[in-house]
Design a protein around this motif. Structure first.
Motif, PDB file in Angstrom:
ATOM      1  N   ALA A 129      32.318  38.970  49.837  1.00 21.90           N
ATOM      2  CA  ALA A 129      33.381  38.342  49.059  1.00 21.90           C
ATOM      3  C   ALA A 129      33.223  38.670  47.576  1.00 21.90           C
ATOM      4  O   ALA A 129      32.127  38.975  47.102  1.00 21.90           O
ATOM      5  N   ARG A 137      32.863  37.547  43.893  1.00 16.28           N
ATOM      6  CA  ARG A 137      32.362  36.333  43.263  1.00 16.28           C
ATOM      7  C   ARG A 137      33.040  36.104  41.920  1.00 16.28           C
ATOM      8  O   ARG A 137      33.301  34.975  41.522  1.00 16.28           O
ATOM      9  N   GLU A 152      40.998  33.994  36.886  1.00 14.66           N
ATOM     10  CA  GLU A 152      41.059  33.018  37.969  1.00 14.66           C
ATOM     11  C   GLU A 152      41.212  33.750  39.297  1.00 14.66           C
ATOM     12  O   GLU A 152      42.007  34.692  39.402  1.00 14.66           O
ATOM     13  N   LEU A 153      40.424  33.366  40.302  1.00 11.86           N
ATOM     14  CA  LEU A 153      40.562  33.971  41.631  1.00 11.86           C
ATOM     15  C   LEU A 153      41.492  33.095  42.454  1.00 11.86           C
ATOM     16  O   LEU A 153      41.250  31.904  42.619  1.00 11.86           O
ATOM     17  N   GLN A 154      42.542  33.700  42.980  1.00  9.78           N
ATOM     18  CA  GLN A 154      43.483  32.935  43.805  1.00  9.78           C
ATOM     19  C   GLN A 154      42.925  32.775  45.210  1.00  9.78           C
ATOM     20  O   GLN A 154      42.430  33.729  45.785  1.00  9.78           O
ATOM     21  N   ALA A 155      43.051  31.562  45.755  1.00 11.40           N
ATOM     22  CA  ALA A 155      42.658  31.355  47.156  1.00 11.40           C
ATOM     23  C   ALA A 155      43.658  32.092  48.052  1.00 11.40           C
ATOM     24  O   ALA A 155      44.829  32.193  47.691  1.00 11.40           O
ATOM     25  N   PRO A 156      43.226  32.596  49.227  1.00 14.15           N
ATOM     26  CA  PRO A 156      41.854  32.557  49.708  1.00 14.15           C
ATOM     27  C   PRO A 156      41.013  33.711  49.160  1.00 14.15           C
ATOM     28  O   PRO A 156      41.530  34.790  48.914  1.00 14.15           O
ATOM     29  N   VAL A 157      39.720  33.428  48.980  1.00 16.35           N
ATOM     30  CA  VAL A 157      38.781  34.472  48.572  1.00 16.35           C
ATOM     31  C   VAL A 157      37.949  34.805  49.812  1.00 16.35           C
ATOM     32  O   VAL A 157      37.071  34.049  50.199  1.00 16.35           O
ATOM     33  N   LEU A 158      38.293  35.894  50.463  1.00 11.81           N
ATOM     34  CA  LEU A 158      37.711  36.215  51.769  1.00 11.81           C
ATOM     35  C   LEU A 158      36.777  37.407  51.680  1.00 11.81           C
ATOM     36  O   LEU A 158      36.988  38.317  50.868  1.00 11.81           O
ATOM     37  N   SER A 159      35.774  37.382  52.548  1.00 12.52           N
ATOM     38  CA  SER A 159      34.828  38.489  52.606  1.00 12.52           C
ATOM     39  C   SER A 159      35.552  39.761  53.046  1.00 12.52           C
ATOM     40  O   SER A 159      36.329  39.757  53.989  1.00 12.52           O
ATOM     41  N   THR A 219      41.155  40.263  46.968  1.00 10.98           N
ATOM     42  CA  THR A 219      41.200  38.970  46.295  1.00 10.98           C
ATOM     43  C   THR A 219      42.098  39.146  45.076  1.00 10.98           C
ATOM     44  O   THR A 219      41.929  40.096  44.305  1.00 10.98           O
ATOM     45  N   GLU A 242      29.491  39.275  46.095  1.00 11.40           N
ATOM     46  CA  GLU A 242      28.509  38.234  46.426  1.00 11.40           C
ATOM     47  C   GLU A 242      27.082  38.756  46.467  1.00 11.40           C
ATOM     48  O   GLU A 242      26.143  37.982  46.436  1.00 11.40           O
TER      49      GLU A 242
END
Lengths: 460, 170
Positions: free
Chosen positions: A321, A323, A339-346, A350, A372
């Motif tokens: 993911a 970070r 700002e990271l918008q949801a969702p932050v997925l592996s 992103t 990560e």
């Protein structure tokens, strides 16, 4: 409530010219669309959703003259999902795309297994499924950063897309067929004329690989591998074999053609993974390094006037993911966390955003991602030389390959000296000029980085 | 008699169960011949290589007829098709000669409907000869060297990294 919005009067109010315009054929704009809001009168059901006439220029395009390549227009997209019809394609078949009848299609799993099996598409769809959002990126993505003809995000970074893939976990199929001891590798083979095949290690197959039949809720698009493909989240596009009709379980990497002539530029020792080919070690440089790019404002776009803008972009990493993404608007003198918008997925795109006030002066915008694992997207200078695993500076910058795959196969010492692939994740700059036009300033750096470019053996 | 029938049925059921994914009872067990027909992937060990043999000398004639119009005379193409000999040839960089065999066998000659070429139509002997010819044009084997399932995997490619055996012994 809005009863009149699209009624006669609404039209009169909202676009006086249009009412007459509809009857008389509308008013063509410079781009050939009819201007103004109108009403579509349908006789029946509309079988497929339609792109607005104002959005039809947002299409895949080639870059560099290869008709088999079609790149995603990231500069015009939002969120993290690439619409299926805009997912990138890169083929080696010069346009020969198999158009497969799913009723005739079979998947053969054989080699070092207890129970070889041949499955129909119906069989495969009866098995328990998984859905997963992840990106697929061509090895050659971002390689045109320093090309003077490369203007837009699409030209440079359009060989990466992100979708929701649905299919059967490869691990489930392998448990069913029973893998024999010593089977450390697999080969996925395509039903295309070039019989494209690629090796990948058992550890990846058992971890998160998917034999996928759907993309964003629908059957795969033809060009993306209909009716069946491999999805290896975070791993180079070429291993995500499309039109999959065979999986062979083997003991060592098989050095199929595309593993043999190119794509080795991130590997150590010059001739790269050749050093390890034929033996067990092959998985460690197939992961996309962490990367980010600002999609707005970006090359080819124009800011109308000074004022507030929302910088927006995409970040991803084959190692997990995202970070953190930092953004600079002053060529790197100061960085601010976006700002990271949801969702932050592996192993998925992103979306990041950051508000920015443009004062009308020249500005250099850049973004820098951290994943990560702590890998940080490098600058051009950092990767501007020939890869050299014995150079402590380079390894320090690129990070060493600490993946379990590498450690298991080659041991800690060697892995700590192997630079992971970073060359194609160089930080992208965009120049906002005084007139508001946004351009790609990177070709001007090309001379400085000649060593890097000459060393580039990738072919499209 | 009766119990024999029962035994046959039981055996059939067992082998049928075996013929499918055990948990889901899906799929079909392909015969060894069916697998062999589809399994055209050859790895560095060469263990899948079929019987047959060929030399560069034999390959030259086949190349001229079936390959040269794309890859040029003796493989020295300049245009849109990859060059197979000379400075621009990529094949010399392959670490294993088996890859050349594998690719010619599975994907060459590229289909040209007009002249009737089509991938998957070469015999094993032709593929050995053509592989020998490509290697010969790059000074890797001699014109009369015989390539077959035993000798091909032993061809030492020039760019196979000298560190190979140290780092990952085969």
């Amino acid at each position: 409530m809005n009863k009149n919005k699209y009624g006669r009067r609404g039209f009169l109010k909202g676009g006086a010219a249009l009412v007459g315009g509809l009857a008389a054929g509308g008013i063509p704009t410079a781009s050939g669309q009819e201007a103004g809001t109108r009403l579509i009168h349908d006789a029946g059901i509309r079988p497929l959703g339609e792109v607005s006439r104002f959005e039809r220029k947002i299409v895949r395009r080639g870059f560099g003259g290869n008709i088999a390549n079609a790149l995603t227009p990231h500069q015009d997209l939002h969120g993290i999902i690439t619409p299926s019809e805009l997912h990138f394609i890169v083929n080696h078949e010069n346009g020969a795309t198999p158009d497969i009848d799913p009723r005739q299609h079979r998947l053969l799993i054989h080699g070092m297994v207890d129970r070889p099996v041949e499955l129909t598409m119906d069989d495969i769809k009866l098995l328990p499924s998984v859905s997963r959002i992840c990106f697929i990126e061509c090895n050659g993505n971002s390689g045109s950063q320093f090309d003077k003809d490369a203007v837009t995000v699409q030209d440079i970074h359009g060989r990466s897309s992100c979708a929701e893939w649905t299919g059967v976990p490869l691990s489930l199929l392998l448990k069913e067929v029973g893998v024999k001891p010593g089977a450390e590798w697999l080969i996925g083979v395509a039903a295309d004329p070039g019989r494209h095949g690629h090796s990948f290690p058992m550890s990846k197959a058992m971890d998160d690989a998917i034999v996928a039949y759907a993309q964003n809720g629908q059957a795969l698009r033809i060009e993306n591998g209909y009716p069946l493909r491999l999805v290896l989240p975070g791993w180079s596009g070429r291993i995500n074999v499309k039109w999959l009709d065979r999986i062979k379980v083997v003991d060592e990497p098989y050095m199929n053609r595309q593993e043999s002539f190119a794509y080795m530029e991130q590997a150590p020792l010059g001739m790269g993974a050749y050093a390890f080919a034929g033996a067990k070690a092959f998985g460690f440089h197939h992961e996309s390094f962490t990367k980010s790019v600002i999609t707005y404002p970006s090359g080819g776009q124009r800011l109308a006037k000074p004022g507030m803008y929302q910088i927006s972009g995409l970040a991803w990493s084959g190692g997990g993911a995202i970070r953190k993404v930092e953004v600079t608007a002053d060529d790197g003198r100061s960085w601010k966390e976006a700002e990271l918008q949801a969702p932050v997925l592996s192993r998925a795109f992103t979306r990041f955003t950051l508000g920015w006030k443009w004062d009308g002066g020249e500005a250099i915008l850049k973004s820098r991602s951290t994943d990560e694992r702590g890998n940080v997207q490098p600058t051009p200078e950092q990767v501007g030389g020939t890869p050299n695993p014995t150079s402590p500076e380079q390894v320090a910058v690129w990070g060493a390959d600490t993946s379990a795959t590498c450690r298991n196969l080659l041991g800690d010492d060697l892995c700590s000296r192997l630079p992971v692939r970073a060359q194609r994740s160089i930080i992208q700059s965009w120049r906002v000029n005084r007139d508001g036009n946004v351009t790609n300033p990177m070709p001007a750096m090309a001379n400085k980085l000649a060593a890097f470019l000459v060393n580039d053996t990738h072919e499209h | 008699m009766r119990w024999l029938g029962l035994l046959v049925i039981t055996l059939m059921a067992a082998s049928e169960g075996f013929a499918q994914l055990p948990t889901f009872n899906l799929g079909r067990t392909p015969s060894a011949d069916e697998i062999r027909a589809q399994d055209i992937t050859v790895g560095p060990s060469g263990k899948e290589l079929p019987p047959g043999r060929g030399t560069a000398k034999e390959g030259a004639a086949i190349f001229e007829k079936r390959c040269a119009h794309c890859h040029g005379v003796n493989g020295a193409a300049e245009g849109q098709f990859p060059s197979l000999s000379g400075a621009k040839a990529r094949v010399v960089n392959y670490p294993f000669a088996t890859t050349i065999w594998d690719f010619i066998n599975s994907a060459m000659p590229r289909k040209v409907p007009d002249i009737g070429t089509r991938e998957g139509t070469l015999t094993a002997a032709e593929v050995y000869s053509l592989t020998a010819f490509v290697l010969y044009r790059n000074n890797i084997v001699k014109e009369m060297d015989v390539l077959d399932a035993t000798s091909l995997p032993k061809v030492k490619m020039p760019k196979r990294d000298p560190h190979l055996d140290k780092v990952a012994p085969r």
